[in-house]
Design a protein around this motif. Sequence first.
Motif, PDB file in Angstrom:
ATOM      1  N   ILE A   1      35.256  99.916  53.687  1.00  0.00           N
ATOM      2  CA  ILE A   1      35.400  98.806  54.632  1.00  0.00           C
ATOM      3  C   ILE A   1      36.718  98.070  54.450  1.00  0.00           C
ATOM      4  O   ILE A   1      37.395  97.728  55.426  1.00  0.00           O
ATOM      5  CB  ILE A   1      34.224  97.823  54.481  1.00  0.00           C
ATOM      6  CG1 ILE A   1      32.931  98.477  54.994  1.00  0.00           C
ATOM      7  CG2 ILE A   1      34.486  96.518  55.241  1.00  0.00           C
ATOM      8  CD1 ILE A   1      31.686  97.665  54.720  1.00  0.00           C
ATOM      9  N   THR A   2      37.103  97.828  53.202  1.00  0.00           N
ATOM     10  CA  THR A   2      38.277  96.986  52.934  1.00  0.00           C
ATOM     11  C   THR A   2      39.570  97.756  52.760  1.00  0.00           C
ATOM     12  O   THR A   2      40.655  97.192  52.898  1.00  0.00           O
ATOM     13  CB  THR A   2      38.059  96.167  51.657  1.00  0.00           C
ATOM     14  OG1 THR A   2      37.965  97.057  50.528  1.00  0.00           O
ATOM     15  CG2 THR A   2      36.788  95.322  51.744  1.00  0.00           C
ATOM     16  N   GLY A   3      39.472  99.042  52.403  1.00  0.00           N
ATOM     17  CA  GLY A   3      40.669  99.795  52.065  1.00  0.00           C
ATOM     18  C   GLY A   3      41.222  99.438  50.701  1.00  0.00           C
ATOM     19  O   GLY A   3      42.397  99.709  50.408  1.00  0.00           O
ATOM     20  N   ALA A   4      40.403  98.853  49.854  1.00  0.00           N
ATOM     21  CA  ALA A   4      40.847  98.433  48.521  1.00  0.00           C
ATOM     22  C   ALA A   4      41.368  99.618  47.714  1.00  0.00           C
ATOM     23  O   ALA A   4      40.763 100.680  47.686  1.00  0.00           O
ATOM     24  CB  ALA A   4      39.692  97.767  47.766  1.00  0.00           C
ATOM     25  N   GLY A   5      42.479  99.382  47.035  1.00  0.00           N
ATOM     26  CA  GLY A   5      43.017 100.383  46.127  1.00  0.00           C
ATOM     27  C   GLY A   5      42.663 100.109  44.686  1.00  0.00           C
ATOM     28  O   GLY A   5      42.969 100.900  43.796  1.00  0.00           O
ATOM     29  N   ALA A   6      41.999  98.960  44.471  1.00  0.00           N
ATOM     30  CA  ALA A   6      41.588  98.576  43.125  1.00  0.00           C
ATOM     31  C   ALA A   6      40.323  97.728  43.233  1.00  0.00           C
ATOM     32  O   ALA A   6      40.201  96.909  44.148  1.00  0.00           O
ATOM     33  CB  ALA A   6      42.690  97.792  42.421  1.00  0.00           C
ATOM     34  N   VAL A   7      39.398  97.948  42.299  1.00  0.00           N
ATOM     35  CA  VAL A   7      38.145  97.183  42.289  1.00  0.00           C
ATOM     36  C   VAL A   7      37.889  96.671  40.880  1.00  0.00           C
ATOM     37  O   VAL A   7      38.369  97.222  39.893  1.00  0.00           O
ATOM     38  CB  VAL A   7      36.952  98.034  42.770  1.00  0.00           C
ATOM     39  CG1 VAL A   7      37.096  98.384  44.247  1.00  0.00           C
ATOM     40  CG2 VAL A   7      36.803  99.309  41.936  1.00  0.00           C
ATOM     41  N   ASP A   8      37.085  95.598  40.840  1.00  0.00           N
ATOM     42  CA  ASP A   8      36.817  94.910  39.577  1.00  0.00           C
ATOM     43  C   ASP A   8      35.330  94.597  39.522  1.00  0.00           C
ATOM     44  O   ASP A   8      34.772  94.060  40.486  1.00  0.00           O
ATOM     45  CB  ASP A   8      37.647  93.625  39.554  1.00  0.00           C
ATOM     46  CG  ASP A   8      37.445  92.786  38.303  1.00  0.00           C
ATOM     47  OD1 ASP A   8      36.967  93.334  37.298  1.00  0.00           O
ATOM     48  OD2 ASP A   8      37.756  91.590  38.346  1.00  0.00           O
ATOM     49  N   VAL A   9      34.677  94.908  38.402  1.00  0.00           N
ATOM     50  CA  VAL A   9      33.235  94.678  38.279  1.00  0.00           C
ATOM     51  C   VAL A   9      32.917  94.022  36.944  1.00  0.00           C
ATOM     52  O   VAL A   9      33.578  94.289  35.936  1.00  0.00           O
ATOM     53  CB  VAL A   9      32.442  95.997  38.428  1.00  0.00           C
ATOM     54  CG1 VAL A   9      32.708  96.933  37.259  1.00  0.00           C
ATOM     55  CG2 VAL A   9      30.942  95.737  38.566  1.00  0.00           C
ATOM     56  N   SER A  10      31.903  93.165  36.950  1.00  0.00           N
ATOM     57  CA  SER A  10      31.419  92.573  35.703  1.00  0.00           C
ATOM     58  C   SER A  10      29.900  92.609  35.680  1.00  0.00           C
ATOM     59  O   SER A  10      29.294  93.472  35.075  1.00  0.00           O
ATOM     60  CB  SER A  10      31.937  91.145  35.527  1.00  0.00           C
ATOM     61  OG  SER A  10      31.565  90.648  34.260  1.00  0.00           O
ATOM     62  N   SER A  11      29.255  91.683  36.406  1.00  0.00           N
ATOM     63  CA  SER A  11      27.789  91.628  36.360  1.00  0.00           C
ATOM     64  C   SER A  11      27.140  92.875  36.933  1.00  0.00           C
ATOM     65  O   SER A  11      26.013  93.210  36.570  1.00  0.00           O
ATOM     66  CB  SER A  11      27.279  90.387  37.105  1.00  0.00           C
ATOM     67  OG  SER A  11      27.640  90.435  38.467  1.00  0.00           O
ATOM     68  N   GLY A  12      27.839  93.588  37.802  1.00  0.00           N
ATOM     69  CA  GLY A  12      27.283  94.792  38.413  1.00  0.00           C
ATOM     70  C   GLY A  12      27.092  95.955  37.472  1.00  0.00           C
ATOM     71  O   GLY A  12      26.495  96.981  37.851  1.00  0.00           O
ATOM     72  N   VAL A  13      27.585  95.826  36.233  1.00  0.00           N
ATOM     73  CA  VAL A  13      27.368  96.887  35.233  1.00  0.00           C
ATOM     74  C   VAL A  13      26.683  96.296  33.991  1.00  0.00           C
ATOM     75  O   VAL A  13      26.933  96.720  32.869  1.00  0.00           O
ATOM     76  CB  VAL A  13      28.679  97.610  34.851  1.00  0.00           C
ATOM     77  CG1 VAL A  13      29.196  98.437  36.027  1.00  0.00           C
ATOM     78  CG2 VAL A  13      29.754  96.614  34.399  1.00  0.00           C
ATOM     79  N   GLU A  14      25.822  95.288  34.230  1.00  0.00           N
ATOM     80  CA  GLU A  14      25.118  94.635  33.130  1.00  0.00           C
ATOM     81  C   GLU A  14      23.610  94.786  33.253  1.00  0.00           C
ATOM     82  O   GLU A  14      23.071  94.857  34.365  1.00  0.00           O
ATOM     83  CB  GLU A  14      25.466  93.144  33.091  1.00  0.00           C
ATOM     84  CG  GLU A  14      26.897  92.862  32.675  1.00  0.00           C
ATOM     85  CD  GLU A  14      27.243  91.384  32.628  1.00  0.00           C
ATOM     86  OE1 GLU A  14      28.258  91.038  31.989  1.00  0.00           O
ATOM     87  OE2 GLU A  14      26.518  90.575  33.228  1.00  0.00           O
ATOM     88  N   SER A  15      22.947  94.779  32.121  1.00  0.00           N
ATOM     89  CA  SER A  15      21.485  94.766  32.086  1.00  0.00           C
ATOM     90  C   SER A  15      20.961  93.344  31.968  1.00  0.00           C
ATOM     91  O   SER A  15      19.783  93.080  32.254  1.00  0.00           O
ATOM     92  CB  SER A  15      20.969  95.613  30.918  1.00  0.00           C
ATOM     93  OG  SER A  15      21.510  95.153  29.689  1.00  0.00           O
ATOM     94  N   ALA A  16      21.810  92.406  31.554  1.00  0.00           N
ATOM     95  CA  ALA A  16      21.514  90.977  31.457  1.00  0.00           C
ATOM     96  C   ALA A  16      22.873  90.277  31.421  1.00  0.00           C
ATOM     97  O   ALA A  16      23.893  90.916  31.138  1.00  0.00           O
ATOM     98  CB  ALA A  16      20.718  90.667  30.187  1.00  0.00           C
ATOM     99  N   PRO A  17      22.936  88.978  31.727  1.00  0.00           N
ATOM    100  CA  PRO A  17      24.229  88.291  31.726  1.00  0.00           C
ATOM    101  C   PRO A  17      24.984  88.459  30.403  1.00  0.00           C
ATOM    102  O   PRO A  17      24.491  88.112  29.342  1.00  0.00           O
ATOM    103  CB  PRO A  17      23.840  86.822  31.957  1.00  0.00           C
ATOM    104  CG  PRO A  17      22.585  86.910  32.749  1.00  0.00           C
ATOM    105  CD  PRO A  17      21.846  88.086  32.175  1.00  0.00           C
ATOM    106  N   GLY A  18      26.156  89.056  30.499  1.00  0.00           N
ATOM    107  CA  GLY A  18      26.981  89.266  29.315  1.00  0.00           C
ATOM    108  C   GLY A  18      26.672  90.534  28.543  1.00  0.00           C
ATOM    109  O   GLY A  18      27.367  90.850  27.579  1.00  0.00           O
ATOM    110  N   VAL A  19      25.645  91.276  28.955  1.00  0.00           N
ATOM    111  CA  VAL A  19      25.242  92.499  28.241  1.00  0.00           C
ATOM    112  C   VAL A  19      25.585  93.711  29.100  1.00  0.00           C
ATOM    113  O   VAL A  19      24.870  94.052  30.045  1.00  0.00           O
ATOM    114  CB  VAL A  19      23.736  92.502  27.917  1.00  0.00           C
ATOM    115  CG1 VAL A  19      23.362  93.771  27.143  1.00  0.00           C
ATOM    116  CG2 VAL A  19      23.349  91.254  27.132  1.00  0.00           C
TER     117      VAL A  19
END
Length: 209
Positions: free
Chosen positions: A175-193
């Motif tokens: 949708i955006t044509g992004a050439g770079a992406v950033d993830v944090s909570s989307g790869v967690e089992s709990a906040p900060g984990v």
Amino acid sequence: MSVTAKICGLSTPGTLDAAVQGGAKQVGFVFFPPSPRNLGFDQARALAVRAPAYVEKIGVFVDPDDVLLAAAIATGLDAVQLHKVTPERAAVIRRRIPVWAAVAVKTAVDLGAAAPFAGAADRILYDAKTPDDAALPGGMGLRFDWTLLQRHRHPLPWALSGGLDSSNVAEAIRITGAGAVDVSSGVESAPGVKDVDKIAAFLKAVAIS
């Protein structure tokens, strides 16, 4: 187009290794005490040493003072990601280290905040705007309307963040044509984990997008 990915908020050797092995081009270390992902300087230094030289180490800050910045940069950072800073402040910091400027987005009007960072930052990070009373400026799993970026004229190279995970990142890139992406909570089992399997799945989804 090859899309690069940053795994943000890493705090353990195992999750750092998972990010590197999965093909992340950047890893993010958070220096913000209210965050469950906040790192001590010794922790950050150990992770920075562990990461290969070809993987960029990005320090994440919220309106940092010079003392915090200096101590964090000394752990081995290659760049800093700044939330809630003015373009003028970003320009000063950029004299010592490359800068990613976070722009919080909810409506099309918010995108206008990116333009003043031209010449003051090296990259814009479009992130979902959090509620005014939220404790954190990001890492909360919120997303914004990605179609807002379709006709936007970007003043700098940019990356997409906010509510991404392995199930939606390919759609976000399309949708955006992004050439770079950033993830944090989307790869967690709990906040900060962070979860090594979720990290692997996210990076695989980016690679085949």
